[in-house]
Design a protein around this motif. Structure first.
Motif, mmCIF file in Angstrom:
data_model
loop_
_atom_site.group_PDB
_atom_site.id
_atom_site.type_symbol
_atom_site.label_atom_id
_atom_site.label_comp_id
_atom_site.label_asym_id
_atom_site.label_seq_id
_atom_site.Cartn_x
_atom_site.Cartn_y
_atom_site.Cartn_z
ATOM 1 N N HIS A 40 19.904 12.704 -10.619
ATOM 2 C CA HIS A 40 21.126 13.105 -9.921
ATOM 3 C C HIS A 40 22.374 12.691 -10.695
ATOM 4 O O HIS A 40 23.469 13.220 -10.457
ATOM 5 C CB HIS A 40 21.163 12.482 -8.524
ATOM 6 C CG HIS A 40 21.189 10.978 -8.534
ATOM 7 N ND1 HIS A 40 20.087 10.225 -8.878
ATOM 8 C CD2 HIS A 40 22.186 10.102 -8.238
ATOM 9 C CE1 HIS A 40 20.409 8.933 -8.794
ATOM 10 N NE2 HIS A 40 21.659 8.830 -8.417
ATOM 11 N N ASN A 43 21.759 14.975 -14.373
ATOM 12 C CA ASN A 43 21.608 16.421 -14.154
ATOM 13 C C ASN A 43 20.474 17.024 -14.981
ATOM 14 O O ASN A 43 20.485 18.225 -15.277
ATOM 15 C CB ASN A 43 22.919 17.157 -14.461
ATOM 16 C CG ASN A 43 24.003 16.846 -13.451
ATOM 17 O OD1 ASN A 43 23.720 16.709 -12.263
ATOM 18 N ND2 ASN A 43 25.235 16.727 -13.907
ATOM 19 N N SER A 332 19.505 28.376 -5.456
ATOM 20 C CA SER A 332 19.150 27.013 -5.849
ATOM 21 C C SER A 332 17.936 26.520 -5.087
ATOM 22 O O SER A 332 17.092 25.787 -5.620
ATOM 23 C CB SER A 332 20.333 26.066 -5.598
ATOM 24 O OG SER A 332 20.679 26.060 -4.225
ATOM 25 N N LYS A 454 22.670 20.026 -2.694
ATOM 26 C CA LYS A 454 23.179 21.223 -3.346
ATOM 27 C C LYS A 454 23.881 22.151 -2.357
ATOM 28 O O LYS A 454 24.916 22.743 -2.684
ATOM 29 C CB LYS A 454 22.031 21.963 -4.039
ATOM 30 C CG LYS A 454 21.464 21.226 -5.242
ATOM 31 C CD LYS A 454 20.313 22.004 -5.871
ATOM 32 C CE LYS A 454 19.768 21.274 -7.099
ATOM 33 N NZ LYS A 454 18.634 22.001 -7.724
ATOM 34 N N HIS A 457 26.956 19.910 -0.838
ATOM 35 C CA HIS A 457 27.721 19.133 -1.837
ATOM 36 C C HIS A 457 27.903 17.681 -1.384
ATOM 37 O O HIS A 457 29.007 17.130 -1.394
ATOM 38 C CB HIS A 457 29.072 19.787 -2.106
ATOM 39 C CG HIS A 457 28.973 21.231 -2.492
ATOM 40 N ND1 HIS A 457 28.498 21.652 -3.715
ATOM 41 C CD2 HIS A 457 29.272 22.366 -1.796
ATOM 42 C CE1 HIS A 457 28.511 22.977 -3.771
ATOM 43 N NE2 HIS A 457 28.977 23.431 -2.624
#
Length: 490
Positions: A40, A43, A332, A454, A457
């Motif tokens: 996290h 990335n 996603s 995701k 956010h």
């Protein structure tokens, strides 16, 4: 001819070299765990890390396969050679046929089960079989909305893939709630419900599927012990989250325009498909008990029947090229399902290599000698799951302890302690519970939490401030209930 001293020197050199290669493979695995735990921040996708670990570890293993094979499988290799001279190719053939394919088969069984359940829930969702959820939760009462959507998530995730179930519920919630902070809190409750619901059945999570497939647990015994702890771990934090929500939600829908569904199928057809999908998965434990075949085969049978029903019920629309467009799902999350499958495959292949080096045997003996308490081990694994990944931590433990016959009884390993690792032993239930719920202590430690991050956010700091303590209280309550059950029922 080598002298005795030369033979000793040669043996010691090979032993040291073998230990060095084992250490290199273990370091590669630990470095991968570090990257997974910090994905996290970096990335770097977890699936990519897992696949890299699995592939490179097997390359290192097979490059020095002769030493590993002679150390771990000398008798099997001699039988394989049948008196002929060993060569580099024969060693590689032995590794491929007798070692590598065994771990590929174990990983493939879980991957196929995940693929089947993910497809089942996609078919049900695309045919409107979960539209009743949208109808039930269309309310401005925050508590009613929260409890209904988490109860449905808890029940559905006990039968189907956690990530896909979470994604479906998050999409429903996102389309109905207009306030982002409210969505964040409710989304955290959904993720918790999915993980706790999935941990108390053998088909709810990859960890349970792996334990069940290896014969470590039986379906009825597993659920009997974990149902109450899972409910406690879900209900207590959900209640605490409900107290932070306002009485009335900021909704993003208009009541008069809602029809109750968005599919061309009748209610009876949707109900029939729902029964085929969910009811069929409930039959899988019976299927496995009767046939002794891998659970994924039962899941594929359910998927096949559901697919046929889908084709029959939508025949007119497909013949007329009027088939409804699939329901929208964020890309996603769609990619997340594929990534989870690749992640599972990579992790299991990587752990297989370390198992074949003999390193896990040494680690388990160290734990047995220095800790010698399955409850402490379970608590440690729960905390590790919050920092790395629930499936990774659980499968690492299965790799260390799943083969009871390989344990060497020492003065510190008594029969009472060994009883925790037999079929339906306490440790498998402890491990399944602590890793599944422990991964919810941090939002990045499970696929469902990453999907929430995701979609809404969410930052890690916000999750720690608003949810971690609540999940910890639920985790501890469920842990205490499980301890009481084991003490009373075992």
């Amino acid at each position: 001819m080598l002298t005795i001293n030369q033979k000793i020197i040669t043996f010691v050199a090979k032993y040291i070299f073998l230990n060095d290669m084992t250490l290199l493979i273990v370091i590669l695995l630990l470095f991968g765990y570090l990257l997974i735990g910090t994905s996290h921040l970096t990335n770097v996708n977890k699936a990519a890390i897992a696949m890299f670990i699995g592939a490179v570890s097997w390359v290192l293993y097979i490059c020095f396969g002769t030493d590993f094979v002679m150390a771990q499988h000398p008798h099997e290799f001699l039988e394989f050679m049948a008196g002929t001279d060993a060569s580099a190719n024969s060693v590689k053939e032995f590794i491929y046929d007798n070692i590598f394919l065994k771990y590929v088969g174990k990983a493939a069984a879980i991957v196929m089960f995940l693929l089947a359940t993910m497809t089942i829930i996609e078919i049900l969702n695309n045919n409107g079989c979960f539209d009743f959820v949208t109808g039930w939760v269309r309310t401005r009462s925050s508590k009613r909305f929260l409890w209904i959507i988490t109860i449905v998530t808890f029940v559905v995730s006990a039968n189907l893939d956690n990530l896909t179930t979470t994604a479906m519920m998050l999409v429903i919630m996102h389309n109905l709630i207009g306030n982002r902070k409210q969505r964040m809190l409710i989304g955290c409750a959904i993720v918790l419900a999915a993980n706790t619901g999935g941990c108390f059945t053998v088909i709810g999570e990859p960890t349970g599927v792996a334990m069940w497939g290896d014969g470590l647990v039986t379906a009825t015994n597993f659920s009997m012990y974990l149902a109450l702890p899972a409910m406690a771990a879900w209900a207590l934090p959900t209640y605490l989250i409900s107290r932070e929500l306002p009485e009335r939600l900021d909704v993003a829908w208009s009541v008069p325009t809602f029809r109750g569904d968005d599919t061309t199928l009748s209610r009876l057809q949707r109900f029939a498909m729902f029964i085929i999908g969910i009811g069929g998965l409930w039959f899988i434990p019976t299927f496995h008990s009767l046939t002794k075949l891998s659970p994924f085969l039962g899941a594929l049978c359910v998927l096949a029947v559901l697919w046929v029903a889908h084709e029959i019920f939508n025949r007119k629309q497909m013949d007329a090229d009027l088939m409804a467009t699939q329901k929208k799902m964020p890309l996603s999350i769609q990619y997340g399902s594929i990534q989870q499958i690749l992640f599972v495959m990579g992790i299991m292949l990587g752990l297989g290599v370390v198992s074949e080096t003999g390193a896990f045997s040494d680690v388990s003996k160290w734990f047995d000698y220095n800790i010698h308490n399955v409850w402490v081990l379970g608590a440690i694994n729960g905390l590790l799951s919050s920092m790395v990944d629930s499936f990774t931590v659980a499968m690492t433990n299965l790799s260390m302890y799943s083969v009871v016959e390989d344990f060497q009884l020492g003065q510190w390993v008594d029969s009472d302690y060994m009883a925790n690792f037999v079929q339906n032993g306490a440790y498998w239930k402890i491990l399944a519970y602590t890793t599944a719920v422990g991964s919810c202590l941090m939002c990045f430690a499970n696929p469902s939490g990453i999907a929430l991050m995701k979609m809404e956010h969410i930052k890690v700091g916000w999750y720690i401030k608003n949810c971690t303590l609540k999940v910890l209280l639920g985790w501890m309550a469920g842990f205490a209930i499980l301890w009481a059950e084991v003490c009373l029922l075992s």
